[in-house]
Write a protein that holds these residues in place. Sequence first.
Motif: not given
Length: 378
Positions: A352-378
């Motif tokens: 609930q607390r997270v859903s009450d927060r507005p999106p914060e990721v900078d628009t020029d950074w973008g939002i990756g949809s992959e699981p966070a654990l996949a970052h190392r494999e790329a």
Amino acid sequence: MPDTAPETRAARPAIVVLGSAAMDLVLQCDVLPRPGLTVLAPGYQLLPGGKGANQACAAAKVGSGRVEFVGAVGDDAFALALIAALRGADVGVGGVAARTDAPTGCAAVVVDASGENQICVGSGANLSVRASQLMAPRRWGQEASVGSGGTRPGMLTAGDILLQQMEIPHAEVWAAVALARGAGAHSVLNVAPAAPVPDAVLSDLDFLIVNEHEALEVYAGCGLGGTGSSDLVVGALAATIAVAAKHHVAVIVTLGARGAAACLPRRPSGCDVQRTDGGCDVMTVSAAPLTAGEKILDTVGAGDAFVGAFCAALASGSPLHVCMQRASTAGTVACTAVGAQAGVPSQVVLDQRVSDRPPEVDTDWGIGSEPALAHREA
């Protein structure tokens, strides 16, 4: 809301925490003591703690996956209380060793009127924790109500998450990272308390989590020279970027009231931003706000709540920006109660607390949809 059915939990990676357990003697006073100065507290509390146990409890409370704690306690009343707290949080304790030649760990925690703290830890049985304990069979369902009760060949299997801190012998931490890599498991290291980390260990990690001071300590241990800034936060960010780039490890740095930042040696899928001068992409999130009537009572558990919530989100397959927001929110909520474990929110409250927060990721950074654990494999 995440599914908490047993079959869903069994399908997710396990979070295996190798670390410390200690009883916290918590004293609240107006000001923190200084050398030569005695201060009086009106009373005290005995509360379950130890960074390993704290993070295990946090991961279990805010997530819907399996969490196992591996450590050591003495043969005393403190041990019984700590094991009960872990079980109460639905954390498995089949990997906890009982020692007859050392007492259960204990920490003196002094908290002032603003919530700041001083801590001194008596390690006790925590000094006997060994990486080899991870090789023991894992029996889900005996100590916690998760899984089918079957046995696996060792605590770690491919895809699991090994979470460690620095309150057990450092050589055992390094050895456990190697064991995790050999088992095909992911490694997350929270360098708390601060200490240098060998280059080979840093390169084997998936995520390194530090605060500002710990970031500078790890950076100094890498022999990378000065950060070029006298400002703590600016210097910590520079140090974090340098370590992430050198060792190809995702580094998360918590910045207290300023939130947290993730430094990645590559960009996530779907993002077309340019790298920073240091060769990394940087994502920032602010500290979650307090709600009406809330106030900071005790900051001692904020970092452990952050780490536990971050790993729970990792295990659920969440993308990095979700992991960061959930961790930041859990860290804030943890400060609204006294004790390292008492303030960690439930999964329902955190959702609930997270859903009450507005999106914060900078628009020029973008939002990756992959699981966070996949970052190392790329």
